[in-house]
Design a protein around this motif. Structure first.
Motif, PDB file in Angstrom:
ATOM      1  N   LYS A 180       0.891  -1.364   0.059  1.00 54.92           N
ATOM      2  CA  LYS A 180      -0.087   0.040   0.061  1.00 54.92           C
ATOM      3  C   LYS A 180       0.906   1.214  -0.043  1.00 54.92           C
ATOM      4  CE  LYS A 180      -4.222  -1.854   2.446  1.00 54.92           C
ATOM      5  NZ  LYS A 180      -5.059  -1.628   3.236  1.00 54.92           N
ATOM      6  N   GLY A 181       0.721   2.256  -0.986  1.00 58.91           N
ATOM      7  CA  GLY A 181       1.168   3.320  -0.934  1.00 58.91           C
ATOM      8  C   GLY A 181       0.603   4.567  -0.710  1.00 58.91           C
ATOM      9  N   HIS A 182       0.935   5.619  -0.238  1.00 55.95           N
ATOM     10  CA  HIS A 182       0.391   6.807  -0.343  1.00 55.95           C
ATOM     11  C   HIS A 182       1.373   8.061  -0.427  1.00 55.95           C
ATOM     12  CE1 HIS A 182      -2.573  10.296   0.945  1.00 55.95           C
ATOM     13  NE2 HIS A 182      -1.169  10.904   1.613  1.00 55.95           N
ATOM     14  N   THR A 183       0.978   8.914  -1.605  1.00 53.95           N
ATOM     15  CA  THR A 183       1.923  10.067  -1.878  1.00 53.95           C
ATOM     16  C   THR A 183       0.875  11.389  -1.978  1.00 53.95           C
ATOM     17  OG1 THR A 183       3.005   8.595  -3.603  1.00 53.95           O
ATOM     18  CG2 THR A 183       3.445  10.887  -3.877  1.00 53.95           C
ATOM     19  N   HIS A 184       1.567  12.350  -1.277  1.00 54.51           N
ATOM     20  CA  HIS A 184       0.993  13.472  -1.310  1.00 54.51           C
ATOM     21  C   HIS A 184       2.014  14.809  -1.561  1.00 54.51           C
ATOM     22  CE1 HIS A 184      -1.866  16.451   0.599  1.00 54.51           C
ATOM     23  NE2 HIS A 184      -0.603  17.164   1.171  1.00 54.51           N
ATOM     24  N   VAL A 185       1.494  15.764  -2.442  1.00 58.34           N
ATOM     25  CA  VAL A 185       2.203  16.921  -2.908  1.00 58.34           C
ATOM     26  C   VAL A 185       1.423  18.105  -2.407  1.00 58.34           C
ATOM     27  CG1 VAL A 185       3.079  18.109  -4.785  1.00 58.34           C
ATOM     28  CG2 VAL A 185       2.822  15.774  -4.879  1.00 58.34           C
ATOM     29  N   HIS A 186       2.360  18.892  -1.602  1.00 55.14           N
ATOM     30  CA  HIS A 186       1.869  20.356  -1.076  1.00 55.14           C
ATOM     31  C   HIS A 186       2.536  21.370  -1.744  1.00 55.14           C
ATOM     32  CE1 HIS A 186       0.059  22.750   2.456  1.00 55.14           C
ATOM     33  NE2 HIS A 186      -0.349  23.319   1.281  1.00 55.14           N
ATOM     34  N   VAL A 187       2.080  22.329  -2.372  1.00 55.47           N
ATOM     35  CA  VAL A 187       2.931  23.671  -2.768  1.00 55.47           C
ATOM     36  C   VAL A 187       2.057  24.710  -2.520  1.00 55.47           C
ATOM     37  CG1 VAL A 187       3.945  24.809  -4.791  1.00 55.47           C
ATOM     38  CG2 VAL A 187       3.855  22.206  -4.851  1.00 55.47           C
ATOM     39  N   HIS A 188       3.057  25.703  -1.790  1.00 55.16           N
ATOM     40  CA  HIS A 188       2.120  27.232  -1.536  1.00 55.16           C
ATOM     41  C   HIS A 188       2.911  28.111  -2.225  1.00 55.16           C
ATOM     42  CE1 HIS A 188       1.445  30.387   1.672  1.00 55.16           C
ATOM     43  NE2 HIS A 188       0.432  30.217   0.771  1.00 55.16           N
ATOM     44  N   TYR A 189       2.229  28.903  -3.164  1.00 53.64           N
ATOM     45  CA  TYR A 189       2.732  30.269  -3.777  1.00 53.64           C
ATOM     46  C   TYR A 189       1.895  31.387  -3.363  1.00 53.64           C
ATOM     47  CZ  TYR A 189       3.694  33.399  -7.565  1.00 53.64           C
ATOM     48  OH  TYR A 189       4.361  34.473  -8.257  1.00 53.64           O
ATOM     49  N   TYR A 190       2.730  32.390  -2.722  1.00 58.02           N
ATOM     50  CA  TYR A 190       2.195  33.544  -2.077  1.00 58.02           C
ATOM     51  C   TYR A 190       2.543  34.887  -2.466  1.00 58.02           C
ATOM     52  CZ  TYR A 190       6.210  32.312   0.906  1.00 58.02           C
ATOM     53  OH  TYR A 190       7.460  31.830   1.476  1.00 58.02           O
ATOM     54  N   GLU A 191       3.263  35.210  -3.895  1.00 62.11           N
ATOM     55  CA  GLU A 191       3.500  36.326  -4.386  1.00 62.11           C
ATOM     56  C   GLU A 191       2.098  36.762  -4.891  1.00 62.11           C
ATOM     57  OE1 GLU A 191       6.724  38.687  -6.850  1.00 62.11           O
ATOM     58  OE2 GLU A 191       6.255  36.759  -7.229  1.00 62.11           O
ATOM     59  N   ASP A 192       1.667  38.247  -4.201  1.00 60.18           N
ATOM     60  CA  ASP A 192       0.325  38.887  -5.094  1.00 60.18           C
ATOM     61  C   ASP A 192      -0.585  38.002  -4.734  1.00 60.18           C
ATOM     62  OD1 ASP A 192       2.037  41.050  -5.441  1.00 60.18           O
ATOM     63  OD2 ASP A 192       2.813  40.349  -7.490  1.00 60.18           O
ATOM     64  N   GLY A 193      -0.685  37.139  -3.789  1.00 59.78           N
ATOM     65  CA  GLY A 193      -1.922  36.493  -3.612  1.00 59.78           C
ATOM     66  C   GLY A 193      -1.556  35.199  -2.622  1.00 59.78           C
ATOM     67  N   ASN A 194      -2.196  34.040  -2.877  1.00 61.21           N
ATOM     68  CA  ASN A 194      -2.518  33.062  -1.964  1.00 61.21           C
ATOM     69  C   ASN A 194      -3.090  31.639  -2.606  1.00 61.21           C
ATOM     70  OD1 ASN A 194      -1.846  31.068   0.388  1.00 61.21           O
ATOM     71  ND2 ASN A 194      -3.199  32.257   1.791  1.00 61.21           N
TER      72      ASN A 194
END
Length: 227
Positions: A180-194
């Motif tokens: 069993k596998g679980h993969t997670h990606v999280h990217v945050h871009y916060y220039e002139d916004g969120n």
């Protein structure tokens, strides 16, 4: 208007901490610290939250006495709350508030019969991570009749207003042959916004011990949509 209690404020703050983007936990903590204005209550109230965040997000630490980082996760957490470095077969304590490790000492358990399999997977996986994840950290550990592989790669670029994290866990059940596998990606871009990107994928397969190897093809299946 009803006054919000300190406890309720801490409970709300805990939800913000768990949602912290990669590399920004301290920023979120400092913001809520100002709002709550009660350091003692805050620090007592968020201990379990920080433990949950660190284990779920595969926080890494290099314990004194080792020259490589170890992932903090539920897979290598011992019954007494310490964490195991399977490569050296030593455990250490971890301070979830200060993000520091100490008290490295030999594990008090006998070597598992699955250690040869764990070691072989670890060697193969370390080479894979080196080729595909520039800042990647990997820990492979035996859990009863299972072998768990945890991976994390962080990229922090606050000068250009973005941070990102790739994390994965793969658990092979030696008795049933289930992977069993679980993969997670999280990217945050916060220039002139969120703007935040969160994406996850779960994978299952059946393998014999002879066929067990690093799940490179399955990781690649997750990578392709983001390339």
């Amino acid at each position: 208007m009803e006054t919000v209690s300190v406890k309720d404020k801490v409970d709300i703050a805990s939800t913000f901490l768990l949602a912290s983007p990669p590399g920004e936990l301290n920023d979120v903590f400092n913001d809520i610290r100002t709002i709550i204005n009660d350091d003692e209550a805050l620090q007592k109230g968020i201990v379990s939250t920080l433990e949950q965040y660190n284990t779920e997000q595969h926080t890494t630490v290099t314990p004194p006495g080792l020259d490589y980082p170890v992932i903090i996760s539920k897979h290598n957490q011992t019954q007494d709350g310490r964490f195991l470095d399977p490569r050296s077969n030593q455990t250490f304590s971890y301070h979830h508030m200060h993000l520091t490790a100490e008290d490295l000492q030999p594990a008090d358990t006998e070597e598992s019969a699955l250690e040869p399999l764990r070691k072989a997977l670890d060697e193969q996986a370390q080479a894979y991570v080196k080729d595909h994840f520039p800042e990647g950290v990997l820990t492979v550990v035996v859990e009863n009749d299972q072998v768990a592989l945890t991976l994390v790669d962080n990229k922090y670029n606050p000068n250009n207003f973005w941070n990102g994290r790739w994390l994965a866990s793969w658990v092979y059940h030696t008795q049933s042959g289930e992977l069993k596998g679980h993969t997670h990606v999280h990217v945050h871009y916060y220039e002139d916004g969120n703007v935040q990107l969160k994406a996850s994928k779960d994978t299952e397969a059946s393998l014999s011990k002879e066929d067990v190897s690093v799940p490179t093809e399955r990781e690649r299946d997750v990578l392709i949509p983001f390339s």
